[in-house]
Write an enzyme that holds these catalytic residues in place. Structure first.
Site, short mmCIF file in Angstrom:
data_model
loop_
_atom_site.label_atom_id
_atom_site.label_comp_id
_atom_site.label_asym_id
_atom_site.label_seq_id
_atom_site.Cartn_x
_atom_site.Cartn_y
_atom_site.Cartn_z
N LYS A 272 23.93 121.77 -57.43
CA LYS A 272 22.88 121.06 -58.16
C LYS A 272 22.82 121.61 -59.57
CE LYS A 272 17.94 120.16 -58.36
NZ LYS A 272 16.68 120.06 -57.59
N LYS B 188 24.97 117.02 -57.06
CA LYS B 188 23.88 116.33 -57.74
C LYS B 188 23.78 116.80 -59.17
CE LYS B 188 18.88 116.48 -57.75
NZ LYS B 188 17.68 117.02 -57.16
N1 LIG Z 1 13.63 120.40 -56.76
C1 LIG Z 1 13.04 119.21 -57.18
C2 LIG Z 1 13.96 118.04 -57.17
N2 LIG Z 1 14.39 117.46 -56.05
C3 LIG Z 1 15.16 116.35 -56.43
C4 LIG Z 1 15.17 116.28 -57.81
C5 LIG Z 1 15.84 115.24 -58.67
C6 LIG Z 1 16.00 113.88 -58.06
C7 LIG Z 1 16.17 112.77 -59.04
O1 LIG Z 1 16.19 112.97 -60.28
O2 LIG Z 1 16.28 111.62 -58.59
C8 LIG Z 1 14.43 117.36 -58.30
C9 LIG Z 1 14.20 117.60 -59.74
C10 LIG Z 1 14.52 118.91 -60.32
O3 LIG Z 1 15.11 119.80 -59.69
O4 LIG Z 1 14.14 119.09 -61.48
#
Ligand SMILES: NCc1[nH]cc(CCC(=O)O)c1CC(=O)O
Ligand SMILES: [Zn+2]
Ligand SMILES: [Zn+2]
Length: 321
Positions: free
Chosen positions: A191, A244
């Site tokens: 991520k 992701k």
């Molecule tokens: N941990 C929070 C989380 N869980 C999923 C997303 C992003 C999902 C999306 O943008 O569709 C995020 C945002 C982040 O980490 O700032």
């Protein structure tokens, strides 16, 4: 029990068995992210995510019923509630899991596990007093929340926090509590600290109140760190590896397919990717349907067997045409 000896959590359900093979895009590969809010009767538009809403628990039947008739197989739940802990038994996500299990017995329910939607500072873990991440208690707390979701009936828990050690902590907790062969563990392994999460942070109320997430989410150009995180999570007991965002990171997805050829591979087409495709179509740059297919098919080509996408309702329709 050895963590590496428990595989059944990864294929306990007919749908998670489907994800064990690589193929062309079809309805079983689509997981729909939905936002559950603490007002049970709410249905509120999310302005940054055109076409998506925050839903209260009492509105889930009317929202999801028609989609399930069209072939929706799985959802991933996100909660937003700064006033109460993530594993509050009366919190929106736990109430939604229980309700959905009763309303739609065939629906596969995954839950995002993180702390940012519930902490006052909006960071994904527990902090030291100097503002840096305190990993061990963060992993333990994340494991506790994951277990609460599994106990409520979630088929899958998906930690998005990026704390070191959380995959091992969650897997161990699930096994110790007798859920090792019931609940799947999908890791947001690679991520990245992306600019594409903006609309989501709006929707879930999870923007950090100070600083950023660069100390725990991966630097966008760090291919090596991503590969190490994927390998680490496989060893720690992840049943599914996720990359992701998706489209700007297709090389990482292809790396993951090579590093984890024996794991299902998920890709999250995140909020900003969705908003970008929709905005481009609105501006006349391309046709929405064609670009939704092109981006998603590219993600599958790179190796994904499962796609988390806000386009899911539209695909359920398009795939029938
Ligand atoms: N941990 C929070 C989380 N869980 C999923 C997303 C992003 C999902 C999306 O943008 O569709 C995020 C945002 C982040 O980490 O700032
Ligand atoms: Zn989260
Ligand atoms: Zn978070």
């Amino acid at each position: 029990m050895e963590i590496s000896s428990v595989l059944q959590g990864g294929y306990a359900h007919p749908l998670s068995r489907e994800w064990q093979t690589r193929k062309k895009i079809d309805k079983s590969m689509l997981m729909y992210p939905i936002f559950i809010t603490d007002d049970p009767t709410a249905s509120v538009e999310i302005s940054s995510l055109p076409g998506q809403r925050r839903w209260g628990v009492d509105r889930l039947e009317e929202f999801l019923g028609p989609l399930i008739k069209k072939g929706l197989k799985s959802v991933i739940l996100f909660g937003d509630d700064r006033g109460s802990p993530a594993d509050d038994p009366a919190g929106p996500v736990i109430l939604a899991i229980r309700k959905l299990r009763v309303l739609f017995p065939s629906l596969y329910i995954a839950c995002d596990v993180c702390l940012c939607e519930y902490t006052s500072h909006g960071h994904c873990g527990i902090l030291h007093s100097d503002g840096t991440i305190n990993s061990p208690p963060s992993a333990e707390r994340i494991a506790e929340v994951a277990f609460a979701y599994a106990k409520a009936g979630a088929h899958c828990v998906a930690p998005s926090d990026m704390m070191d050690g959380r995959i091992r902590a969650i897997k161990k907790r699930l096994i110790d509590e007798g859920f090792g062969n019931k609940c799947l563990l999908m890791s947001y392994s690679a991520k990245f600290a992306s600019g594409l999460y903006g609309p989501f942070r709006d929707a879930a109320g999870s923007a950090p109140s100070f600083g950023d997430r660069k100390c725990y989410q991966l630097p966008p150009s760090a291919k090596g760190l991503a590969r190490r995180a994927i390998q680490r999570d496989m060893v720690e007991g992840a049943d599914i590896i996720m990359v992701k965002p998706a489209l700007p990171y297709l090389d990482i997805l292809a790396d993951a397919a090579q590093l984890a050829p024996d794991h299902p591979l998920a890709a999250y087409q995140v909020s900003g990717e969705y908003a970008m495709v929709v905005a481009g179509a609105k501006a006349g740059v391309y046709d929405l349907r064609a670009m939704a297919f092109e981006t998603t098919e590219s993600i599958v080509r790179a190796g994904a067997t499962l796609i988390l996408t806000y386009f899911t309702p539209q695909f359920l329709h398009w795939l029938d045409e």
